[in-house]
Design an enzyme around this catalytic site. Sequence first.
Site, short mmCIF file in Angstrom:
data_model
loop_
_atom_site.label_atom_id
_atom_site.label_comp_id
_atom_site.label_asym_id
_atom_site.label_seq_id
_atom_site.Cartn_x
_atom_site.Cartn_y
_atom_site.Cartn_z
N LYS A 197 -22.94 62.61 -6.64
CA LYS A 197 -21.94 63.47 -6.01
C LYS A 197 -22.52 64.03 -4.72
CE LYS A 197 -18.93 67.45 -6.93
NZ LYS A 197 -18.55 68.47 -7.94
N LYS A 250 -18.91 59.92 -6.12
CA LYS A 250 -17.94 60.79 -5.46
C LYS A 250 -18.53 61.29 -4.15
CE LYS A 250 -15.35 65.09 -6.16
NZ LYS A 250 -15.14 66.27 -7.04
#
Length: 326
Positions: A197, A250
């Site tokens: 992330k 992400k």
Amino acid sequence: MTSNLNFKRHRRLRTSSSMRSIVRENHLRKEDLIYPFFVIEGEGIRNEVSSMPGVSQLSLDNIVDEMKEVHMLGIPSVIVFGVPDAKDEVGTGAYVNDGIVQQAIRLIKEEVPELLVIADTCLCEFTSHGHCGVIHDGDVDNDESLELLAKTAVSQVEAGADIIAPSNMMDGFVIAIRTALDEAGFTSIPIMSYAVKYSSAFYGPFREAADSTPQFGDRKSYQMDPANRLEAIREAESDIEEGADFLIVKPALSYLDIVRDIKDNFNAPVVAYNVSGEYAMVKAAAMNGWIDEKSLVMEKLTSMKRAGADLIITYFAKDVARWLSE
């Protein structure tokens, strides 16, 4: 005139729609889609997110119809984000039995039991400071935060969550949650880790939707530097060793090289998160008539499958499911 030239005729496999279809290498399916949604406390609420046209914060009395529509469209799974009324320094609303996420999970499992419910497991929507853990001396205390994240995961599974998706990027968050789930008897519940992330500018619209903007500083001390590639391998490797069952990358669109790296290096399902900023850009351009929204979205999501994603979390899920049925 060209009969003696020796070259390959690749166009033979592109001569018609049927020809292109039978040689297509990657396919986007309804089963690949995970639909994210935001549940808010109160009644009769359907607040459209200004930066995400078509996406709304929904009160509990409005999510059942939404979930029935998702199921009817053939989308098998959803991921739930909560927007509480009250917040405090330690994000109590994330792990209490009657938290907004826990209420939503119970309701979905009662009314639309066929849906697979994924619980986003983080504290940022529930803390008054907007960070993903407990703050000491102006910084997030990694290890103290793990205890609260583990409590959150257990409470979400007790409410009926099928998968836990921890998104906080604390070191050791997977093993802390895995241990807590196992000790509570939930050994069969998988963890869909936000393993990779990045600290990204693409999250802006989500922070409006989830009311989770940090009240001071930023998240660069725990989310990844967008310039780094090898770090993603290290992060994913740690999570697999600690017990992760899925690996999320992400954002997705600007990190397709990372999606491919994770797919090539780990024997676990890879999930690409088509995040809010990616959604908002497409919607804004489409509303101005600058692009063909359907064609662009399908191309974009197919690129994520081509890069190696097995599943895609996307706010376009309902639109895509309709387009796939045409």
